[in-house]
Design a protein around this motif. Structure first.
Motif, PDB file in Angstrom:
ATOM      1  N   ALA A 179       7.416   1.355 -11.100  1.00 41.44           N
ATOM      2  CA  ALA A 179       8.162   1.630  -9.868  1.00 41.44           C
ATOM      3  C   ALA A 179       7.395   2.634  -9.023  1.00 41.44           C
ATOM      4  CB  ALA A 179       9.536   2.187 -10.215  1.00 41.44           C
ATOM      5  N   VAL A 180       7.402   2.412  -7.702  1.00 40.84           N
ATOM      6  CA  VAL A 180       6.709   3.305  -6.774  1.00 40.84           C
ATOM      7  C   VAL A 180       7.739   3.909  -5.820  1.00 40.84           C
ATOM      8  CG1 VAL A 180       4.923   3.473  -5.007  1.00 40.84           C
ATOM      9  CG2 VAL A 180       4.696   1.798  -6.860  1.00 40.84           C
ATOM     10  N   CYS A 181       7.742   5.235  -5.736  1.00 32.50           N
ATOM     11  CA  CYS A 181       8.651   5.890  -4.792  1.00 32.50           C
ATOM     12  C   CYS A 181       8.119   7.283  -4.481  1.00 32.50           C
ATOM     13  CB  CYS A 181      10.072   5.962  -5.356  1.00 32.50           C
ATOM     14  SG  CYS A 181      10.234   7.008  -6.798  1.00 32.50           S
ATOM     15  N   SER A 182       8.858   8.006  -3.613  1.00 29.07           N
ATOM     16  CA  SER A 182       8.448   9.374  -3.307  1.00 29.07           C
ATOM     17  C   SER A 182       8.845  10.284  -4.469  1.00 29.07           C
ATOM     18  CB  SER A 182       9.103   9.831  -2.010  1.00 29.07           C
ATOM     19  OG  SER A 182      10.490   9.653  -2.090  1.00 29.07           O
ATOM     20  N   LYS A 183       8.161  11.421  -4.558  1.00 32.26           N
ATOM     21  CA  LYS A 183       8.351  12.337  -5.690  1.00 32.26           C
ATOM     22  C   LYS A 183       9.821  12.768  -5.825  1.00 32.26           C
ATOM     23  CE  LYS A 183       6.771  16.828  -7.220  1.00 32.26           C
ATOM     24  NZ  LYS A 183       6.459  18.099  -6.621  1.00 32.26           N
ATOM     25  N   GLU A 184      10.465  13.024  -4.673  1.00 30.30           N
ATOM     26  CA  GLU A 184      11.845  13.523  -4.685  1.00 30.30           C
ATOM     27  C   GLU A 184      12.789  12.526  -5.348  1.00 30.30           C
ATOM     28  OE1 GLU A 184      10.258  12.942  -1.373  1.00 30.30           O
ATOM     29  OE2 GLU A 184       9.122  14.683  -2.073  1.00 30.30           O
ATOM     30  N   LYS A 185      12.442  11.254  -5.300  1.00 29.66           N
ATOM     31  CA  LYS A 185      13.370  10.230  -5.800  1.00 29.66           C
ATOM     32  C   LYS A 185      13.067   9.798  -7.229  1.00 29.66           C
ATOM     33  CE  LYS A 185      14.340   8.869  -1.114  1.00 29.66           C
ATOM     34  NZ  LYS A 185      14.244   7.849  -0.080  1.00 29.66           N
ATOM     35  N   MET A 186      12.008  10.373  -7.800  1.00 33.42           N
ATOM     36  CA  MET A 186      11.629   9.968  -9.157  1.00 33.42           C
ATOM     37  C   MET A 186      12.744  10.145 -10.196  1.00 33.42           C
ATOM     38  SD  MET A 186       7.695  11.032  -9.462  1.00 33.42           S
ATOM     39  CE  MET A 186       6.529   9.733  -9.627  1.00 33.42           C
ATOM     40  N   PRO A 187      13.585  11.204 -10.068  1.00 27.79           N
ATOM     41  CA  PRO A 187      14.641  11.368 -11.085  1.00 27.79           C
ATOM     42  C   PRO A 187      15.620  10.194 -11.168  1.00 27.79           C
ATOM     43  CG  PRO A 187      14.337  13.407  -9.847  1.00 27.79           C
ATOM     44  CD  PRO A 187      13.517  12.359  -9.153  1.00 27.79           C
ATOM     45  N   TYR A 200       3.777   7.735  -4.635  1.00 30.50           N
ATOM     46  CA  TYR A 200       2.727   7.172  -3.770  1.00 30.50           C
ATOM     47  C   TYR A 200       2.021   8.213  -2.918  1.00 30.50           C
ATOM     48  CZ  TYR A 200       6.437   7.186  -0.210  1.00 30.50           C
ATOM     49  OH  TYR A 200       7.453   7.561   0.632  1.00 30.50           O
ATOM     50  N   LYS A 201       2.611   9.422  -2.856  1.00 34.88           N
ATOM     51  CA  LYS A 201       1.908  10.455  -2.085  1.00 34.88           C
ATOM     52  C   LYS A 201       0.803  11.068  -2.937  1.00 34.88           C
ATOM     53  CE  LYS A 201       5.713  11.425   0.987  1.00 34.88           C
ATOM     54  NZ  LYS A 201       7.036  12.049   0.904  1.00 34.88           N
ATOM     55  N   LYS A 202       1.007  11.030  -4.241  1.00 39.15           N
ATOM     56  CA  LYS A 202       0.005  11.602  -5.152  1.00 39.15           C
ATOM     57  C   LYS A 202      -1.083  10.568  -5.480  1.00 39.15           C
ATOM     58  CE  LYS A 202       0.123  13.962  -9.538  1.00 39.15           C
ATOM     59  NZ  LYS A 202       1.008  14.086 -10.695  1.00 39.15           N
ATOM     60  N   THR A 203      -0.643   9.336  -5.701  1.00 43.41           N
ATOM     61  CA  THR A 203      -1.587   8.278  -6.089  1.00 43.41           C
ATOM     62  C   THR A 203      -1.578   7.180  -5.035  1.00 43.41           C
ATOM     63  OG1 THR A 203      -0.871   8.677  -8.345  1.00 43.41           O
ATOM     64  CG2 THR A 203      -2.177   6.695  -7.973  1.00 43.41           C
ATOM     65  N   LYS A 204      -2.698   6.966  -4.399  1.00 40.42           N
ATOM     66  CA  LYS A 204      -2.764   5.884  -3.402  1.00 40.42           C
ATOM     67  C   LYS A 204      -2.682   4.539  -4.118  1.00 40.42           C
ATOM     68  CE  LYS A 204      -5.005   7.561   0.682  1.00 40.42           C
ATOM     69  NZ  LYS A 204      -6.243   8.034   1.202  1.00 40.42           N
ATOM     70  N   LEU A 205      -1.746   3.710  -3.693  1.00 40.13           N
ATOM     71  CA  LEU A 205      -1.547   2.436  -4.406  1.00 40.13           C
ATOM     72  C   LEU A 205      -2.818   1.608  -4.438  1.00 40.13           C
ATOM     73  CD1 LEU A 205       1.978   1.134  -3.362  1.00 40.13           C
ATOM     74  CD2 LEU A 205       1.272   2.536  -5.304  1.00 40.13           C
ATOM     75  N   LEU A 206      -3.532   1.609  -3.316  1.00 35.27           N
ATOM     76  CA  LEU A 206      -4.703   0.740  -3.254  1.00 35.27           C
ATOM     77  C   LEU A 206      -5.857   1.262  -4.104  1.00 35.27           C
ATOM     78  CD1 LEU A 206      -4.430  -0.295   0.489  1.00 35.27           C
ATOM     79  CD2 LEU A 206      -3.979  -1.703  -1.532  1.00 35.27           C
ATOM     80  N   ASP A 207      -5.712   2.497  -4.626  1.00 30.75           N
ATOM     81  CA  ASP A 207      -6.742   3.036  -5.536  1.00 30.75           C
ATOM     82  C   ASP A 207      -6.379   2.813  -7.008  1.00 30.75           C
ATOM     83  OD1 ASP A 207      -8.105   3.906  -3.368  1.00 30.75           O
ATOM     84  OD2 ASP A 207      -7.410   5.994  -3.492  1.00 30.75           O
ATOM     85  N   LEU A 208      -5.242   2.200  -7.266  1.00 28.75           N
ATOM     86  CA  LEU A 208      -4.813   2.022  -8.664  1.00 28.75           C
ATOM     87  C   LEU A 208      -5.816   1.175  -9.444  1.00 28.75           C
ATOM     88  CD1 LEU A 208      -0.989   1.240  -8.292  1.00 28.75           C
ATOM     89  CD2 LEU A 208      -2.018   3.269  -9.351  1.00 28.75           C
ATOM     90  N   GLU A 209      -5.959   1.525 -10.716  1.00 27.90           N
ATOM     91  CA  GLU A 209      -6.867   0.724 -11.546  1.00 27.90           C
ATOM     92  C   GLU A 209      -6.121  -0.369 -12.296  1.00 27.90           C
ATOM     93  OE1 GLU A 209      -9.479   3.238 -13.732  1.00 27.90           O
ATOM     94  OE2 GLU A 209     -10.488   3.761 -11.841  1.00 27.90           O
ATOM     95  N   ASN A 210      -4.819  -0.169 -12.466  1.00 29.40           N
ATOM     96  CA  ASN A 210      -4.026  -1.204 -13.149  1.00 29.40           C
ATOM     97  C   ASN A 210      -3.930  -2.456 -12.283  1.00 29.40           C
ATOM     98  OD1 ASN A 210      -3.576   0.367 -15.351  1.00 29.40           O
ATOM     99  ND2 ASN A 210      -1.582   1.116 -14.665  1.00 29.40           N
TER     100      ASN A 210
END
Ligand SMILES: NC(=O)c1ccc[n+]([C@@H]2O[C@H](COP(=O)([O-])OP(=O)(O)OC[C@H]3O[C@@H](n4cnc5c(N)ncnc54)[C@H](OP(=O)(O)O)[C@@H]3O)[C@@H](O)[C@H]2O)c1
Length: 322
Positions: A179-187, A200-210
């Motif tokens: 799941a991808v969301c903003s940090k505030e909504k992770m809980p 997604y603010k910490k990890t750019k989706l397009l840089d993902l290795e998975n």
């Protein structure tokens, strides 16, 4: 009765609360006393008349349909002569988006086929959070992506109305869910609900290795075809919503690209679907999925509620209660 209406396109300031006569149900309709209505992005788009193409259906200069709201739950208080499967006192929920909208009101008259019975698994009001978002999520995963058990899924926009259902439904269908969301909504998400969680603010989706079998994009704000590199062979990118120009790109150019590659780019328009909603009800009854209720506003605060959704403060769904 009170009805939340618009007379022109614009921001929440165009909303007014009008006194209207209680509608009389036609022979195939029921009159429902609305307990709560659910807010969807569609309500914002219809209020704004944006994207512009919507106005072809809704009225070019001003809205032809003036009553806002699609999703609702309530109690049947009158039945038309030809309605045999619902009776006075039944509690029901449904999506009025293919029969004139107008759910943000004290009462609605609509075809009996727009509704399904509720049960005590959820409080009556919470059923109003279910129809449009859950059916959109199920249609996208099951009918468009044709997701299979064990496949790797990335849900972008996971904290929203559609995304929060998509995550749960995907788990029921046996997918491995990121799941991808903003940090505030992770809980919102625990390890029983998702296998991996990305801010997604910490990890750019397009840089993902998975790499993923399915990308379910309910927040499409990146160039969609750039996601190709994140797809496994035979992977499917499904654009649900976000920036409308991205959706047009997938609709216009996806078909040709799909002919040339085993990776598919797909988009779809969800409509009310009783069959899909029955599956959702079954899973709700079994305790496998439930709506995430963010806030419950009084019906008279529809403007504030719509603004809250637009400002991205929502975790799941907002309700308007009578
Ligand atoms: N294809 C269809 O038939 C269909 C049906 C229903 C809805 N939709 C569309 O699907 C999309 C999602 O619907 P929804 O009801 O889930 O909406 P929502 O409740 O507003 O959720 C959207 C989520 O996207 C995330 N997001 C990430 N970047 C964003 C950005 N730049 N702007 C706004 N939000 C951003 C937000 O979460 P974070 O704060 O965590 O980033 C937000 O919670 C909408 O565009 C809607 O119009 C399409």
């Amino acid at each position: 009765m009170k009805s939340i209406m618009i007379n022109r396109y614009g921001g929440p300031e165009v909303i007014s609360i009008l006194d209207r006569p209680i509608p009389k149900p036609l022979s195939n309709e029921v009159l429902v006393k609305v307990a709560a209505a659910g807010i969807n992005s569609a309500d914002w788009h219809f209020m704004r008349g944006d994207p512009f193409v919507l106005r072809l259906a809704m009225g070019m200069k001003k809205p032809r349909i003036k009553g806002l709201g699609a999703d609702l739950a309530g109690t049947v208080v009158e039945v038309g002569d030809d309605v045999h499967d619902l009776k006075i006192g039944d509690t029901v929920f449904g999506d009025l988006s293919n029969c004139g909208f107008g759910a943000f009101a004290d009462f609605v008259a609509a075809p009996a086929t727009s509704f399904l019975p509720t049960n005590d698994t959820l409080p009556l009001e919470h059923w109003a959070a279910v129809p449009m978002a859950s059916v959109t999520a199920l249609k996208g995963l099951k009918l468009v992506a044709k997701i299979q058990k064990g496949e790797k899924l990335l849900v972008n926009g996971a904290s929203g109305g559609v995304g929060s259902f998509a995550v749960q439904i995907a788990k029921v269908l046996g997918a491995h869910v990121t799941a991808v969301c903003s940090k505030e909504k992770m809980p919102m998400f625990n390890s029983a609900l998702v296998d991996e969680l990305i801010d997604y603010k910490k990890t750019k989706l397009l840089d993902l290795e998975n790499r993923y079998d399915v990308i379910f994009d309910a927040a499409a704000f990146q160039p969609p075809f750039a996601y190709e590199k994140l797809l496994l062979p035979k992977g499917r990118y499904v654009l649900v919503g976000g920036d409308f120009t991205k959706q047009i790109k997938v609709i216009m150019m996806g078909g040709i690209r799909n002919l040339l590659s085993d990776k598919k780019f797909l988009s779809y328009l969800s409509m009310p679907d009783r069959g899909l909603l029955q599956e959702i009800i079954q899973w709700i009854n079994e305790g496998k999925i439930k709506p995430n209720i963010d806030t419950i506003f009084p019906m008279s605060s529809a403007s504030e509620a719509l603004q809250r959704m637009h400002d991205r403060n929502v975790r799941g769904k907002i309700l308007l209660q009578n």
